[in-house]
Scaffold this active site. Structure first.
Site, short mmCIF file in Angstrom:
data_model
loop_
_atom_site.label_atom_id
_atom_site.label_comp_id
_atom_site.label_asym_id
_atom_site.label_seq_id
_atom_site.Cartn_x
_atom_site.Cartn_y
_atom_site.Cartn_z
N SER A 56 -15.50 10.04 30.39
CA SER A 56 -16.95 9.93 30.24
C SER A 56 -17.27 9.63 28.79
CB SER A 56 -17.62 11.22 30.68
OG SER A 56 -17.74 12.09 29.58
N LYS A 57 -18.48 9.13 28.58
CA LYS A 57 -18.80 8.71 27.22
C LYS A 57 -18.99 9.89 26.27
CE LYS A 57 -23.63 7.62 28.30
NZ LYS A 57 -24.01 6.81 29.40
N ARG A 58 -18.98 11.10 26.85
CA ARG A 58 -19.07 12.26 25.96
C ARG A 58 -17.82 12.37 25.09
NH1 ARG A 58 -19.29 17.17 28.91
NH2 ARG A 58 -18.81 15.92 30.74
N HIS A 59 -16.71 11.80 25.58
CA HIS A 59 -15.44 11.96 24.85
C HIS A 59 -14.87 10.61 24.45
CE1 HIS A 59 -15.71 16.07 26.12
NE2 HIS A 59 -15.69 15.72 27.39
#
Ligand code: GLU
Length: 480
Positions: free
Chosen positions: A257-260
């Site tokens: 995910s774009k969180r990481h």
């Protein structure tokens, strides 16, 4: 898969943002399947979700596919025999096809207000029931429907889902998959603004565009029973379908995910990965060649690709592996090819200088962006911590002495080429009885500002005499 006579695949991005790296993988597999069987690969823009529409997104998606050196045979820009290739330009087509289902009683007008639907959902939630439309409007009489239509009551059109039937479909990767229709909602096919939902448009378009194979992301698996029913309602054959696994984040639980970290296909290019290396990495993320081979050109991949070799198990998006593959591709480039590739990353440096730099860094860089970081010291003074000068048991006095003497030596040099520098520096080390390792540690840090650098003496002619002396002076000042 037997040798099919016709293969038409498609990628159908929604212009709601950037192309995701997982989307690029899906695209690559669809592309390979079409190319392998000399079929067609189609680009269709699925822009029916106007709320999530982002202006410019379609153009950016198309550009990034081109930046990865991939192309389509039919699409919004080049047309084709099955156009238009943008769904909002196909509204008349959907109108015609929804009428067929309405006539057959397999779709119906729903005049329920948003308020009624919200209340229904609340009620179901409080009773711990699956939120589902209660088919209230399925039972309206012909007269009631006509009256509502005449008085322009806002409506959607829903599909009829039969009660308690089993929908079976054969996923090319996962095998037989069964769903009970009791778990499926009477899906809205046409929204109140007259635009179809994804489910209706995707089925009509895949059929009319003569798509034979659909390889798509796992997230669409739960939608498939609705599609299966729609194909059945129309009396059409469904394309052969496969749902690719998600990509897992190796460092965090769950999917990427774009969180990481970066997940957009474009970011990888901006970060200095070569398109062919990223594609090679994606080839191996879900497809198993069945051999030890790891490096594949696109045409190798196309030749060897087969649906049977697609994995059932979700792969981890291992960025270290991507770095490794990128390094392999970088080292396959000639120096002048690399100059071209590096230009956007070090725009202020001339071709001649880049040609001198490349042999010094080619073996050391993982990405093109690394080259910029690794060579920064050549063109500017970089700051560093004084302790870096004092490793390997080097005392401040010794470092001072080494730097002062080197400064004198360089000041007196008539020429400033590699050989002169190397010979003089080695002579100086010998005559002062210095330890070679210690000397080069101090000198390297003074010149490059770090300990892992290209060979330092090779760098000096690029830096030039004046800047070299300035860097030595800065190091001496730091020690004082
Ligand atoms: N428009 C969908 C997407 O954005 C396409 C799904 C499909 O391939 O059926 O991914």
């Amino acid at each position: 898969m037997d040798n099919p006579t016709l293969v038409r695949t498609r990628i159908a991005p929604s212009p709601t943002g950037e192309l995701h790296i997982g989307g690029l993988r899906t695209l690559l597999y669809d592309y390979a399947l079409a190319r392998k069987y000399k079929g067609q690969f189609i680009l269709r823009i699925e822009d029916t979700d106007q709320k999530r529409f982002i202006p410019g997104s379609q153009e950016r998606i198309m550009q990034v596919i081109k930046d990865y050196n991939l192309s389509w045979d039919e699409g919004p820009d080049i047309g084709g025999s099955y156009g238009p290739y943008i769904q909002t330009e196909r509204l008349d087509i959907y109108k015609k096809y929804i009428q067929i289902l309405l006539n057959k009683g397999l779709a119906y007008y729903c005049f329920c207000t948003q308020e009624r639907l919200n209340n229904l959902r609340e009620e179901q939630r409080s009773q711990k029931k699956l939120p589902k439309y209660d088919q209230h409007c399925l039972h309206l009489s012909k007269e009631e429907i006509q009256k509502n239509l005449d008085s322009k009551v806002s409506y959607t059109i829903r599909m009829v889902i039969p009660k308690n039937e089993t929908v079976v479909f054969e996923d090319l990767i996962r095998g037989k998959i069964k769903f009970n229709t009791n778990d499926i909602d009477d899906q809205v096919l046409i929204k109140s603004n007259g635009i179809p939902t994804y489910h209706f448009a995707v089925v009509v378009d895949d059929q009319l565009m003569n798509i034979t194979h659909v390889l798509r992301a796992e997230e669409w698996l739960s939608s498939t029973p609705k599609h299966v029913l729609l194909y059945k309602y129309f009396g059409w054959d469904m394309p052969k379908t496969a749902h690719l696994t998600v990509l897992l984040d190796p460092d965090h639980k769950g999917k990427m995910s774009k969180r990481h970290g970066s997940v957009h296909a474009r970011i990888f290019l901006e970060n200095g990965y070569l398109p062919e290396a990223v594609l090679n990495f994606l080839m191996l993320l879900g497809w198993n060649p069945g051999t030890e081979q790891e490096i594949f050109t696109l045409s190798d991949f196309v030749k060897q690709f087969s649906i049977e070799k697609l994995n059932k198990k979700a792969p981890a998006f291992d960025r270290k592996k991507l770095d490794y593959i990128n390094g392999v591709y970088i080292r396959q480039k000639t120096d002048s090819e690399l100059v071209e590739l590096l230009k956007p990353f070090i725009p202020e440096v001339s071709f001649e200088i880049l040609m001198q730099i490349i042999p010094l860094i080619k073996e050391r860089i993982t990405t093109l962006k690394d080259a910029a970081n690794l060579t920064k010291f050549l063109f500017e003074d970089v700051s560093y911590d004084k302790t870096l000068l004092l490793q390997k048991n080097i005392t401040p006095e010794l470092a001072h002495d080494m730097l002062n003497k080197t400064k004198e030596l360089i000041l007196n040099l008539k020429t400033f080429d590699f050989l002169t520098l190397q010979t003089n520096l080695l002579d100086q080390i010998k005559s002062n009885n210095w330890n070679t390792g210690q000397f080069f540690m101090v000198f390297r840090v003074a010149i490059c500002g770090s300990v892992s650098t290209p060979p330092v003496v090779d760098c000096l002619p690029i830096i030039g005499k004046e800047a070299t002396l300035r860097k030595i002076n800065l190091a001496i000042d730091l020690l004082n």
